[in-house]
Design a protein around this motif. Structure first.
Motif, PDB file in Angstrom:
ATOM      1  N   SER A 131       0.838  -1.195   0.000  1.00 53.03           N
ATOM      2  CA  SER A 131       0.000   0.000   0.000  1.00 53.03           C
ATOM      3  C   SER A 131       0.880   1.255   0.000  1.00 53.03           C
ATOM      4  CB  SER A 131      -0.912  -0.005   1.233  1.00 53.03           C
ATOM      5  OG  SER A 131      -1.642   1.199   1.311  1.00 53.03           O
ATOM      6  N   ILE A 132       0.540   2.208  -0.840  1.00 54.28           N
ATOM      7  CA  ILE A 132       1.294   3.455  -0.942  1.00 54.28           C
ATOM      8  C   ILE A 132       0.409   4.579  -0.421  1.00 54.28           C
ATOM      9  CG2 ILE A 132       2.445   5.071  -2.513  1.00 54.28           C
ATOM     10  CD1 ILE A 132       2.996   2.714  -4.359  1.00 54.28           C
ATOM     11  N   SER A 133       0.831   5.226   0.657  1.00 50.48           N
ATOM     12  CA  SER A 133       0.021   6.245   1.319  1.00 50.48           C
ATOM     13  C   SER A 133       0.213   7.619   0.674  1.00 50.48           C
ATOM     14  CB  SER A 133       0.390   6.328   2.804  1.00 50.48           C
ATOM     15  OG  SER A 133       1.724   6.812   2.935  1.00 50.48           O
ATOM     16  N   GLU A 134      -0.635   8.568   1.109  1.00 49.47           N
ATOM     17  CA  GLU A 134      -0.502   9.947   0.624  1.00 49.47           C
ATOM     18  C   GLU A 134       0.871  10.515   0.982  1.00 49.47           C
ATOM     19  OE1 GLU A 134      -3.621  12.431   2.023  1.00 49.47           O
ATOM     20  OE2 GLU A 134      -5.228  11.053   1.423  1.00 49.47           O
ATOM     21  N   ASP A 135       1.318  10.267   2.209  1.00 48.10           N
ATOM     22  CA  ASP A 135       2.615  10.792   2.642  1.00 48.10           C
ATOM     23  C   ASP A 135       3.755  10.195   1.824  1.00 48.10           C
ATOM     24  OD1 ASP A 135       1.410  12.361   4.526  1.00 48.10           O
ATOM     25  OD2 ASP A 135       1.654  10.923   6.168  1.00 48.10           O
ATOM     26  N   ASP A 136       3.634   8.919   1.453  1.00 47.47           N
ATOM     27  CA  ASP A 136       4.662   8.289   0.613  1.00 47.47           C
ATOM     28  C   ASP A 136       4.763   8.999  -0.730  1.00 47.47           C
ATOM     29  OD1 ASP A 136       5.291   6.367   2.515  1.00 47.47           O
ATOM     30  OD2 ASP A 136       3.796   4.945   1.767  1.00 47.47           O
ATOM     31  N   ILE A 137       3.605   9.287  -1.337  1.00 46.14           N
ATOM     32  CA  ILE A 137       3.593   9.945  -2.652  1.00 46.14           C
ATOM     33  C   ILE A 137       4.178  11.346  -2.553  1.00 46.14           C
ATOM     34  CG2 ILE A 137       2.134  10.791  -4.511  1.00 46.14           C
ATOM     35  CD1 ILE A 137       0.202   8.509  -3.923  1.00 46.14           C
ATOM     36  N   LYS A 138       3.746  12.111  -1.525  1.00 42.48           N
ATOM     37  CA  LYS A 138       4.231  13.484  -1.379  1.00 42.48           C
ATOM     38  C   LYS A 138       5.739  13.521  -1.134  1.00 42.48           C
ATOM     39  CE  LYS A 138      -0.217  15.186   0.326  1.00 42.48           C
ATOM     40  NZ  LYS A 138      -0.977  15.678   1.493  1.00 42.48           N
TER      41      LYS A 138
END
Length: 717
Positions: free
Chosen positions: A273-280
């Protein structure tokens, strides 16, 4: 466009607070905090960003929005005469008049305790050095792209400049509400033409007239812009009809990040799972490394339209547009049209753009070149005033508090340039008066001095346009002029390295002159063929170090004028390897002259060639004329580098020698029924064709008296 995501993307990019929730509630707070700007803050609290793009992409408008939404200014103003106050960043009078940015302008604002320094740069190719200066000192930049025009010629230039200075950037697609907006096409061109690893982080909710807001792909939320100026943000779920597309684009964003970021790449491969914080965090890392370019979007908001009352009741405030300037017998004559209200002789009117007051001493109606004095004018009348200092497109009102202006006049850029000089030197005063008058009357008639070729240049919309003004100078000012093709800035360089060994020795009683220089003059690689380099490779004391600057100065002085065709030297490296000096007779002057003698020696022994400027040309025309346009470019020794097309129009990209581009504007119009347009900018220097070089050499030798004049031969025969 949401800043919420960008703040976390890159600390270099925390300067784009365009659309924040409850923005108006913060305005007062941040306005009061500007007094604290002078307080010292750590380097981690300072951001320097720039706005760069092709001309008319919306750079200055974007800066104006940033300043407004952060509370730095109280009201937003349009750039091109939509309210005639002009943008805050266009402080030069000429910028406000023309609706373009000429000089880089700096400002600052404050957001969340960060000091944000912003530089708004010009988009016009003529002012590209201003962009170079700005990018040199920036931490990051916003590359603004037009949703309609897409990646244009100057967009590519700005992109190269950002790459040159290794400046991280965000791509920002503007004008989504314009007819023909196509952000997907812009993204495709970013990848193919600019070689950016780019992906959307936002999607528009509707395009053109249906543009309502955006979908944030990272947070999976939609954002709507309410209020008069889009300052009130409303968050909601993604519209049902866009959920499939949003998930596809979000997956595409993650794919592009995984290709350049190890952390996201590992999560992606392991299907975690890739979270919002990971993407940012990944966007921030890759953006700073220039391995990924996040693409954001924004719609323009048109200014509020105010209906005018054209009735002749006279109870409405006077509003008029100045649409033409002319030099009359009694000074400047300003043509106007009244759109609302009434104006009487003796009243005061105000220029909305400059806020200057003018007293009306005389009102006239016109019949050809005859004038009729009147006491008042009403809505719908076309009339003229004397002694009004203004520009074409200015709005005039009688009530200075009336906050409105009429839509200004579109002024196209000139496309043809020619050299111009008075036939008689005694007419220079009249020549200056004529130029000053015509350039003020006609915004498409430009005049400037070319320092490189030492000649005066006029530019206009066609050869006939310039010829008419030349005739008017003779008839109206008694100043006949000579029009000619502008000179092209050719250059001279070596084909292969050439050794030199020159001794300058002079003795005439007293201290003499003695200096010897030995070395190699060699050509630089093609990508550096506009430069001159000097390298000191000497070892020991054969040439004392205090004489080295004299050698360099002698080399640079000789580079001002070559012996092949009298053009400047470029693309050369002077390698000083050895030499000799005299304990008494050597001096900096002696080695200065020795270096000049060495260059003359290479002129005789070396193999030289001419370089000419190559222009990147972009031609737009209807599809049916594509073949004719390509044929024309080929005849002018151009090389077609690519083509593009959309909705019945084609765009052709080519590289053409500047010397071959004179007269092209008229030829293009003729072959495309007046529908074709072109723009060009400098690309590089490249060797001339042999026949062009032979012609240049012969013309130079003839001008120096080394070859007989053709006209003299004809007269003898």
């Amino acid at each position: 466009m949401t800043i919420t995501s960008i703040v976390k993307i890159s600390q270099h990019m925390q300067a784009i607070p365009l659309l924040l929730k409850n923005i108006t509630k913060h305005n007062v707070k941040y306005m009061s905090s500007y007094a604290k700007y002078a307080e010292h803050k750590g380097i981690n609290r300072i951001r320097n960003i720039g706005i760069s793009a092709h001309i008319d992409s919306g750079k200055t408008t974007l800066t104006e929005r940033i300043l407004y939404y952060t509370g730095r200014i109280e009201a937003m103003h349009e750039v091109k005469g939509k309210d005639n106050v002009g943008a805050t960043m266009d402080s030069m009078e000429l910028e406000r008049q023309r609706g373009i940015t000429i000089q880089s302008a700096a400002t600052y604002t404050i957001w969340k305790d960060y000091n944000i320094n912003i530089i708004d740069t010009p988009g016009h190719v003529d002012f590209t050095v201003e962009v170079e200066r700005a990018l040199r000192v920036l931490d990051g930049a916003i590359l603004v792209l037009c949703a309609v025009g897409g990646v244009q010629s100057q967009s590519l230039t700005v992109n190269r400049q950002m790459k040159r200075y290794n400046v991280p950037c965000l791509a920002f697609i503007n004008k989504l509400d314009r007819m023909g907006a196509n952000p997907n096409r812009v993204l495709s061109h970013m990848r193919s033409k600019m070689n950016h690893n780019a992906a959307f982080i936002q999607l528009p909710i509707g395009l053109e007239g249906n543009c309502k807001g955006i979908v944030d792909l990272i947070t999976r939320k939609s954002i709507y812009f309410d209020g008069n100026f889009g300052e009130e943000l409303r968050y909601d779920d993604v519209p049902p009809e866009m959920r499939t597309e949003s998930e596809e684009k979000r997956h595409e964003l993650i794919e592009h990040l995984s290709n350049c970021d190890d952390v996201i790449g590992e999560l992606y491969l392991e299907e975690k799972s890739i979270s919002e914080d990971d993407i940012k965090a990944a966007i921030r890392r890759t953006c700073l490394k220039r391995t990924f370019t996040p693409v954001l979007r924004r719609r323009d908001r048109n200014p509020k339209k105010v209906p005018l009352d054209p009735s002749r009741s006279g109870d409405k405030s006077f509003v008029a547009l100045a649409f033409k300037l002319e030099a009359g017998r009694f000074g400047q004559l300003t043509y106007m049209r009244c759109y609302q209200g009434m104006l009487q002789k003796g009243e005061n009117i105000y220029n909305v753009r400059t806020q200057r007051k003018v007293r009306i001493a005389r009102l006239v109606r016109l019949h050809a070149n005859n004038m009729e004095d009147v006491n008042e004018v009403y809505a719908g009348d076309i009339f003229a005033l004397f002694g009004v200092d203004c520009a074409s497109g200015d709005t005039f009102v009688t009530d200075p508090k009336l906050d409105l202006s009429l839509e200004s006049i579109f002024v196209p850029n000139p496309v043809v340039s020619m050299s111009i000089n008075p036939a008689n030197t005694k007419d220079r005063d009249n020549f200056s008066k004529a130029i000053a008058r015509f350039t003020k009357e006609d915004p498409t008639f430009h005049f400037f001095f070319d320092n490189d070729n030492k000649e005066t240049i006029v530019s206009g919309m066609g050869e006939l346009h310039l010829e008419i003004y030349a005739q008017r100078m003779e008839r109206e000012y008694g100043c006949p002029v000579l029009l000619g093709k502008p000179k092209v800035a050719f250059r001279e360089t070596l084909v292969s390295p050439c050794e030199f060994d020159y001794l300058h020795k002079k003795q005439s009683g007293g201290q003499g002159q003695y200096g010897r220089v030995t070395g190699i003059l060699e050509p630089l690689p093609p990508h550096k063929n506009t430069l001159l380099e000097f390298v000191d490779e000497t070892v020991g004391t054969n040439i004392p170090k205090q004489f080295i600057p004299g050698i360099r100065k002698g080399y640079m002085a000789m580079a001002e004028k070559g012996l092949l065709a009298g053009q400047k030297l470029s693309g050369l490296r002077f390698r000083l390897q050895d030499g000799a000096h005299h304990i008494v007779d050597s001096s900096e002057l002696a080695f200065f002259l020795a270096a000049q003698g060495a260059i003359k020696q290479v002129f005789e022994n070396g193999i030289w060639q001419m370089l000419e400027p190559i222009m990147a040309v972009e031609v737009t025309a209807p599809d049916e004329f594509q073949g004719a346009v390509i044929t024309q470019l080929n005849k002018r020794h151009g090389i077609v580098t690519g083509t593009d097309g959309t909705e019945g129009w084609c765009t052709i990209y080519a590289e053409v020698p500047l010397n071959e581009m004179f007269g092209y504007a008229g030829e293009l119009r003729s072959s495309t029924q007046g529908k074709g347009e072109f723009s060009m900018e400098y690309s590089r220097y490249s060797p001339c064709l042999p026949e062009v070089q032979d012609t240049l050499v012969q013309e130079y030798q003839r001008s120096m008296g080394l070859l007989p004049d053709k006209d003299k031969k004809k007269r003898k025969n």
